[in-house]
Scaffold this active site. Sequence first.
Site, PDB file in Angstrom:
ATOM      1  N   GLU A  61       0.895  -1.128  -0.021  1.00 59.89           N
ATOM      2  CA  GLU A  61       0.186  -0.024   0.027  1.00 59.89           C
ATOM      3  C   GLU A  61       0.870   1.216   0.157  1.00 59.89           C
ATOM      4  O   GLU A  61       0.441   2.240  -0.705  1.00 59.89           O
ATOM      5  CB  GLU A  61      -0.951  -0.156   1.407  1.00 59.89           C
ATOM      6  CG  GLU A  61      -1.618   1.154   1.388  1.00 59.89           C
ATOM      7  CD  GLU A  61      -3.211   1.170   1.132  1.00 59.89           C
ATOM      8  OE1 GLU A  61      -3.797  -0.095   1.316  1.00 59.89           O
ATOM      9  OE2 GLU A  61      -3.807   1.784   0.495  1.00 59.89           O
ATOM     10  N   ASP A  62       1.920   1.317   0.999  1.00 57.18           N
ATOM     11  CA  ASP A  62       2.713   2.593   1.067  1.00 57.18           C
ATOM     12  C   ASP A  62       3.747   2.479   0.644  1.00 57.18           C
ATOM     13  O   ASP A  62       4.581   3.649   0.625  1.00 57.18           O
ATOM     14  CB  ASP A  62       2.836   2.713   2.524  1.00 57.18           C
ATOM     15  CG  ASP A  62       1.324   2.907   3.370  1.00 57.18           C
ATOM     16  OD1 ASP A  62       0.415   3.260   2.540  1.00 57.18           O
ATOM     17  OD2 ASP A  62       1.192   2.602   4.463  1.00 57.18           O
TER      18      ASP A  62
END
Length: 483
Positions: A61-62
């Site tokens: 996700e990051d």
Amino acid sequence: MQNKSKRIQQAIEVATKAHEGQLRKTGEPYIIHPLAVMKILEEWNMDEDSIIAGVLHDTVEDTELTLKNVEEQFGKDVAFLVNGVTKLGKARSGMKNLDEYLPETGDNLLKLLIATGQDIRVLIIKLADRLHNLRTLSALPPVKQQKIARESLEVFAPLADRLQMGRVRVEIEETSFRYIDPKRYEELKKLTKERLKMADKKLNKAKHSVEALLKKEGINYTCDGRVKSIYSLHKKLAKYDQNIDRVYDLIALRFIVDDVTTCYLVLGLIHSLFMPMDGRIKDYIAMPKQNGYQSIHTTVITKDKQVVEFQIRTREMHDYAERGLAATFFYNEQKLTSAYTEGRISRLPSNLLWIKELQETATKLASGEKVDTKKLRLALFADKIFVYTPKGDIIDLPQGSMPLDFAYRLHSEIGSRCTGAIVNGKMVSLNTKLKQGDIVEIITAKNQKPNPGWLDKVFSKHARHKLISQLNSILPGSGKKKK
Ligand code: MN
């Protein structure tokens, strides 16, 4: 790090590199968070793949890392878990309103259900993630604190309960409640402390006399005291008109013994010492709670006039109550549900059969078959809904509850004097089914009395029980009407 497997060490290296330069709101390097999640999963005795997925859970996700990278380095299973946790994070804000995620409007929920349905470990990793975020909530701005605390109380605490992870549920509830209503939290904490101090001597005396008898009978046991959590005390006081003297289980003495037969033997011995209170013996061994909780509870009055609750259970029951589903992963490298299906573990607790059902439904969904998603929602969130009082207190009720269930839950007098209900600002009839998130207000009148027709307008066992005893006292015999 020396005790960690090569794969876990490698995951730590990969995640550290991927998150390099990122900071948490606390100002610490970001990697602190996935490492804390890893530690929680280790404490829960989760399998290696889950622990690795915990380390990597925020990378896709990051950071620059892709799911493909994860799969290449750590295998399909880990990638599957990381993907599931990522998807769950995205669908999270919709979990309160699952209807918004019905198949025709988007497929996030489908993916979520397929992910969780196939592997319950996704939910457990997500719980560990949430737990650490809660533990470090003070670094966030107040508005975010409130949002996360409420969501934790409404979604994640029931989820932990559903997975029978009692200890985790309590931590989520206590931490969230402290942010939602700090004043009340401190007030109740003080009150509990005072009560404990008052009862301490008498409790010890009661404990010692039971212990002496168990030793005499040659019974193997361990004993500990358990103090009711602040949040459950808060909920109970709302039911009992804020009268703490009616909360009999503020402090309980817990005896853990070797087997079920001994549980009943100990119950008998306790009753030979102290007078049991009428209607306060609960046999959750023969009749487990909905989430699978098993124990015998009995409330007695000691010779010093001290009211004490005793809880008696086996070691296995205790482990399940505290650690729940995670306990099942002990030494288990395999997915729980497949291990069960393939007969590698002998029993899936009966209340956890919903996991199997969810898995089957998710498999159908994955292969494009049509299924009733409402049913899935039930499986995922048990049979509970959360509604609010006008003041914002959260009350949980079984799914299918109506305004009278809510009224009786607040207080039996509010129930018996109920003349109507306002849900989300509108007058509704008493046979209206309440929905998740409804704000419910009960209108009462002094001279209102319950009538037998109400038996069709209550759903919960609790309200039904209260109503029948009220009916019996005003119109003997009328409460016997069958459902
Ligand atoms: Mn995270």
